[in-house]
Write a protein that holds these residues in place. Structure first.
Motif, mmCIF file in Angstrom:
data_model
loop_
_atom_site.group_PDB
_atom_site.id
_atom_site.type_symbol
_atom_site.label_atom_id
_atom_site.label_comp_id
_atom_site.label_asym_id
_atom_site.label_seq_id
_atom_site.Cartn_x
_atom_site.Cartn_y
_atom_site.Cartn_z
ATOM 1 N N LEU A 72 -3.942 9.735 7.647
ATOM 2 C CA LEU A 72 -3.399 8.607 7.239
ATOM 3 C C LEU A 72 -3.566 7.631 6.092
ATOM 4 O O LEU A 72 -3.726 6.701 6.604
ATOM 5 C CB LEU A 72 -2.268 8.115 9.158
ATOM 6 C CG LEU A 72 -1.248 9.037 9.578
ATOM 7 C CD1 LEU A 72 -0.590 8.337 11.404
ATOM 8 C CD2 LEU A 72 -0.573 9.704 9.116
ATOM 9 N N ARG A 73 -2.471 8.050 5.586
ATOM 10 C CA ARG A 73 -2.438 7.327 4.472
ATOM 11 C C ARG A 73 -2.295 5.937 3.878
ATOM 12 O O ARG A 73 -0.987 6.338 4.192
ATOM 13 C CB ARG A 73 -3.176 7.781 2.759
ATOM 14 C CG ARG A 73 -2.908 6.967 1.396
ATOM 15 C CD ARG A 73 -3.262 8.146 0.617
ATOM 16 N NE ARG A 73 -2.470 9.024 0.307
ATOM 17 C CZ ARG A 73 -1.524 9.250 0.053
ATOM 18 N NH1 ARG A 73 -1.228 7.438 -1.314
ATOM 19 N NH2 ARG A 73 -0.291 10.299 -0.455
ATOM 20 N N PRO A 74 -1.975 4.805 4.007
ATOM 21 C CA PRO A 74 -0.959 3.913 3.766
ATOM 22 C C PRO A 74 -0.573 3.724 3.011
ATOM 23 O O PRO A 74 -0.847 4.239 1.712
ATOM 24 C CB PRO A 74 -1.961 2.061 4.226
ATOM 25 C CG PRO A 74 -3.009 3.122 4.573
ATOM 26 C CD PRO A 74 -3.367 4.117 4.111
ATOM 27 N N VAL A 75 0.727 3.502 2.795
ATOM 28 C CA VAL A 75 1.609 3.696 1.859
ATOM 29 C C VAL A 75 3.129 2.223 1.612
ATOM 30 O O VAL A 75 3.087 2.136 2.725
ATOM 31 C CB VAL A 75 2.250 5.019 0.802
ATOM 32 C CG1 VAL A 75 1.435 5.968 0.983
ATOM 33 C CG2 VAL A 75 3.246 4.911 2.497
ATOM 34 N N PRO A 76 3.621 2.049 0.301
ATOM 35 C CA PRO A 76 4.415 1.335 0.813
ATOM 36 C C PRO A 76 5.446 2.153 1.546
ATOM 37 O O PRO A 76 6.793 3.164 1.657
ATOM 38 C CB PRO A 76 5.175 1.001 -0.764
ATOM 39 C CG PRO A 76 3.601 1.638 -1.282
ATOM 40 C CD PRO A 76 3.379 2.470 -1.095
ATOM 41 N N ARG A 77 6.672 1.898 2.036
ATOM 42 C CA ARG A 77 7.312 1.559 3.251
ATOM 43 C C ARG A 77 8.581 2.228 2.067
ATOM 44 O O ARG A 77 8.988 3.670 2.928
ATOM 45 C CB ARG A 77 8.731 0.610 3.585
ATOM 46 C CG ARG A 77 9.025 0.236 4.685
ATOM 47 C CD ARG A 77 9.465 -0.185 5.948
ATOM 48 N NE ARG A 77 9.731 -0.271 7.381
ATOM 49 C CZ ARG A 77 9.082 -0.491 8.271
ATOM 50 N NH1 ARG A 77 7.656 -0.379 8.003
ATOM 51 N NH2 ARG A 77 9.458 0.321 9.338
ATOM 52 N N ARG A 78 8.644 2.355 1.512
ATOM 53 C CA ARG A 78 10.197 3.335 0.324
ATOM 54 C C ARG A 78 9.450 4.773 0.031
ATOM 55 O O ARG A 78 10.219 5.619 0.351
ATOM 56 C CB ARG A 78 9.953 2.484 -0.774
ATOM 57 C CG ARG A 78 11.265 2.623 -1.543
ATOM 58 C CD ARG A 78 11.281 2.190 -2.916
ATOM 59 N NE ARG A 78 12.509 2.898 -3.847
ATOM 60 C CZ ARG A 78 13.843 2.750 -4.224
ATOM 61 N NH1 ARG A 78 14.339 2.040 -3.552
ATOM 62 N NH2 ARG A 78 14.439 3.353 -4.735
ATOM 63 N N GLU A 79 7.602 4.716 -0.276
ATOM 64 C CA GLU A 79 7.384 5.778 -0.497
ATOM 65 C C GLU A 79 6.883 6.723 0.614
ATOM 66 O O GLU A 79 7.123 8.043 0.427
ATOM 67 C CB GLU A 79 5.919 5.586 -0.826
ATOM 68 C CG GLU A 79 5.015 6.929 -0.940
ATOM 69 C CD GLU A 79 3.826 6.814 -1.735
ATOM 70 O OE1 GLU A 79 3.268 7.769 -1.427
ATOM 71 O OE2 GLU A 79 3.339 6.154 -2.414
ATOM 72 N N ALA A 80 7.208 6.468 2.288
ATOM 73 C CA ALA A 80 7.158 7.146 3.406
ATOM 74 C C ALA A 80 8.648 7.295 3.321
ATOM 75 O O ALA A 80 8.423 8.496 4.493
ATOM 76 C CB ALA A 80 6.677 5.770 4.397
#
Length: 858
Positions: free
Chosen positions: A174-182
């Motif tokens: 699970l790679r952290p990303v900005p909320r918008r990208e998820a």
């Protein structure tokens, strides 16, 4: 009725079977494909969809591809009934599938099919653990097909990425990303709370780039009965603190315990209400030194008294709420989970905090709100899955237009369901329950015991501890461990106590969880548990809703496993005491039953079932009634959010504002000069200066030389020409920014006031019934008037602000605004370029003079 439902259900299932045969016929072809060829199939399907081929036409091939990807990547192949379940979800219906039938795997079929549209799919779960687990568990299937999958949780978001190593062995990819990208992944997993709060926050932003969600296209709701029924009445609220002293809450928390039951107040348990008697009113008036408690000037006092009464008498610690780390945390009445971040409204939570002697958090003002009922009705297509939906089929259809389809199990159900046993007292019931647990544990039989509250689970746990019976307790106090505990409930000699249905979404495998165990050892234990007739489920009380009992019972007999269940009931239980227990008690007394002799009769069981159906109908009526009221506010919300959407999407705001200016000046003119009134030039000039500062040439002496038509033309022409001058001064681009910010600020501030006013009106509208008027009709009429006032107020604020503010350039670009869950901010006011005079209108747009508003804050 049930026969009609069954026949209709069977007819619909028959229509699905030819599609299953078609998918099965494709299996050899898809098995021969390489991994890359299988992945390329999804790309091909997307191109065919873009070329006008429908999803229904693409369904057989897409389902065949997903089934093959699941077999290769996680070692699981969809059963035929799972293919049928996937079709039902694609059709926008609810699939009722028994516990252990693999609903998580089923969801991958319609998710991949609907992801072909490129509009995004949301999979909604009841808690963060399930959202995270399902993303990581099903991630390899999606990834192998080129379908991106994201996961959102509170203040964090992730993308499943097999090439990323987080260092955590449980959630390695699970790679952290900005909320918008998820959210812009093909599929996004998350909880109902996070999806709902993000929707509200997206409608509070001042720029489209700050939004995280896309258009709400298609959602599959896991445990759909829990989210769309149990939590339907729970509003999502983003709020800010309001100024109010907490002293009164502590005062009444000390006074209420001095009141005497049945003398100073009466309790109606059936409706969960408490009322003061004349004696109670007299005592409070004497203690408070008030001549008349119900004088209109003491409205806030009555409000505090009512909340303190409810907090002290109706709300109980470790049943309705818990105190943890100095905070009062609500316990979900259906799942037993702690509802972090949720608070009772209208001051009730503060009253409970005062009762428990913890620090009181201030009451808040609502900035944005929506119920789950109205949030999920926004989606273009909605589907759901659960083990228990048929008993609530009417409500699902009437409120959400969702049909319920009951899916057959993959293997026949062989669970044995013993008849209920009814005891006179709770003590006798628990003595029997403990004896049965003791005997089954001695035999090695795994036992799962369901309780209705944290308090009951801990009482039972204490009894078992004293008897030396090892056991696990699964309740809201151990939320972090619940998945691990429930997964081991099928172990040999295992005894697990569960509050309601905590641990939903986790399978109970006979012999315990096989992972990380020696296969031969696990197989041996698995066989022993089967020989002992599998898991035995004990219900220590009947719930108000049949489906909650069914959820507990369905824990046994998973995937054709053996199992058994029995419910124990006492006449002291809430449902029996509130609905018909006295009559049964008279029968038992007449028949001279002692405490330890139970009744076990089909008539009693039928009476309990009928009682549950009545309670279900009552709660449905309550939810439907509340929805009727919330639908009124929802129409307002849709219109306000639509207006914000237009503002953020680059609509022509200049023409709108100039139209508002014209209307406002015409109104000012009519007020001071028109309609044959005596000319009030001083009042006219004051009102006009509040809108746009007039030049010295437009004074009372000059206007007195003109007729009324000339005056109106002069004022209007000046206002419009001044607007054009401002645009030249600031530049067209800056003027468009200013217009948008002024309009957003006016809409947001007035919308907050409107929410508060609507809430206050809702609380008092019931009094209309005393005048033989329908409260709902009155509510709709008054709400319409209030919305018209809201629109006028917004236009008034815009007109009275737009000439008085300017643009202040910032040294560095501001970071994207993040509004925390459960809290929010209104877009900041636009700052003025020039010094504001003490008697000028305040630049914040309040309508007050500067000296009476923001000047004081400085």
């Amino acid at each position: 009725m049930f026969k009609i439902f069954s026949d209709s259900n069977e007819r619909e299932l028959k229509k699905l079977r030819p599609k299953v045969d078609e998918i099965n016929a494709l299996e050899p072809e898809f098995t021969r494909l390489s991994d890359q060829e299988l992945k390329d199939k999804i790309t091909e399907f997307k191109a065919r969809y873009d070329a006008e081929e429908s999803l229904d036409e693409l369904l057989p091939e897409t389902f065949a591809a997903v089934r093959e990807a699941a077999r290769r990547n996680i070692g699981e192949r969809h059963f035929d009934v799972q293919l049928m379940g996937g079709m039902v979800l694609h059709q926008g219906k609810i699939a009722e599938m028994a516990t252990g039938e693999g609903k998580t795997l089923v969801a991958t079929l319609p998710v991949c099919l609907n992801s072909l549209t490129g509009e995004g799919v949301h999979v909604v779960t009841v808690n963060d653990y399930l959202a995270k687990r399902d993303t990581h568990w099903m991630g390899p299937i999606y990834h192998s097909l080129g379908v991106s999958v994201g996961y959102i949780q509170h203040e964090a978001a992730f993308i499943f990425d097999p090439e990323y190593d987080s260092g955590d062995p449980n959630w390695r990819h699970l790679r952290p990303v900005p909320r918008r990208e998820a959210y812009h992944a093909d599929v996004t997993y998350g909880t109902n709370n996070e999806f709902g709060f993000d929707h509200l926050r997206d409608n509070m932003v001042s720029d489209l780039s700050q939004r995280v969600q896309r258009k709400l296209h298609y959602a599959i709701v896991d445990e759909v009965d829990n989210i769309l029924i149990d939590e339907a009445r729970t509003p999502l609220i983003i709020s800010g603190p309001a100024e109010e002293s907490t002293k009164m809450y502590y005062t009444f928390a000390k006074l209420i315990p001095r009141l005497r039951p049945n003398q100073d107040y009466t309790v109606e348990e059936r409706w969960r209400t408490v009322s003061l008697t004349d004696s109670g009113i007299a005592n409070l008036e004497r203690w408070l030194g008030l001549p008349n408690l119900y004088d209109p000037s003491h409205h806030s006092v009555i409000h505090h008294i009512e909340n303190a009464l409810r907090a002290y008498i109706l709300y109980h610690r470790d049943r309705d709420y818990m105190v943890k780390d100095g905070e009062v945390i609500i316990v979900d009445e259906f799942t037993g989970r702690l509802m972090f971040g949720r608070r009772y409204s209208e001051g009730l939570h503060q009253a409970i905090e005062a009762k428990e002697g913890v620090k009181i958090q201030r009451e808040s003002v609502t900035l944005a709100t929506i119920t789950f009922q109205n949030y999920f009705r926004i989606y273009d297509k909605l589907a759901g899955m659960t083990g228990t939906a048929a008993t609530e089929a009417e409500e699902f259809y009437k409120i959400y237009k969702l049909d319920v389809m009951v899916m057959p199990p993959n293997k026949p159900l062989i669970r044995h369901e013993y008849p209920d046993q009814i005891y006179k007292t709770e003590e006798a019931k628990f003595r029997t329950v403990v004896r049965e647990i003791e005997e089954l544990h001695r035999q090695g039989h795994p036992v799962l015991v369901g309780t209705v509250s944290i308090e009951k689970s801990e009482e039972l746990s204490e009894i078992l501890r004293r008897k030396g019976i090892p056991h696990q307790v699964l309740n809201a106090k151990h939320h972090e461990k619940e998945a691990g505990i429930i997964a081991q409930a099928g172990k040999l000699e295992g005894v697990t106590i569960a509050t309601n249905m905590a641990g939903r979404g986790v399978d109970i495998i006979l012999g315990g969880k096989p992972q990380e165990r020696d296969p031969e050892e696990w197989q041996e234990e698995h066989n022993k548990v089967i020989d002992l007739n599998g898991l035995h489920v004990i219900g220590t009380e009947r719930h108000e809703a049949r489906r909650i009992d069914n959820q507990l019972r369905d824990r046994a007999g998973r995937q054709g496993d053996p199992g058994s269940s029995r419910f124990y009931v006492s006449l002291d239980d809430d449902i029996m005491r509130r609905f018909g227990g006295d009559q049964i008690k008279r029968i038992m007394d007449w028949a001279k039953f002692d405490e330890d002799t139970p009744i076990e009769h089909s008539l009693i069981a039928k009476a309990i079932k009928n009682t549950q159906m009545k309670v279900e109908a009552y709660h449905f009526d309550v939810r439907k009634h509340l929805l009727d009221y919330d639908d009124v506010l929802n129409k307002h919300r849709e219109m306000i959010y639509s207006q914000r959407e237009q503002l953020l999407s680059g609509a022509d705001l200049k023409s709108n504002i100039l139209e508002m200016v014209t209307k406002e000046i015409e109104h000012v003119f009519d007020t001071h000069l028109g309609n044959d009134r005596e000319m009030d030039l001083d009042g006219l000039l004051a009102a006009m200066n509040a809108i746009v500062p007039l030049p010295p040439s437009l004074n009372a002496r000059a206007l007195a030389q003109m007729d009324e038509e000339e005056i109106e033309d002069q004022l209007l022409d000046y206002a419009l020409s001044r607007y054009e001058e401002r645009e030249r001064e600031l530049g067209p681009e800056n003027m468009r920014v200013l217009e948008r910010l002024v309009m957003l600020r006016s809409i947001d501030s007035r919308w907050i006031e409107h929410l508060t006013a609507m809430e206050d009106m809702r609380h008092g509208i019931g009094l209309e019934a005393m005048g033989q008027r329908d409260p709902l009709v009155s509510y709709k009429r008054l709400a319409h008037d209030m919305f018209q006032d809201l629109q006028r107020s917004i236009e008034h604020d815009i007109v009275h602000t737009v000439y008085h503010v300017g643009i202040v350039k910032q040294q560095a670009p501001a970071k994207e605004q993040q509004v925390p869950s459960g809290g929010g901010k209104v877009p900041a006011a636009v700052s003025g370029k020039k010094k504001v005079g003490r008697n000028d209108p305040c630049p914040c747009g309040s309508g007050k003079k500067y000296k009476h508003c923001c000047s004081r804050k400085k």
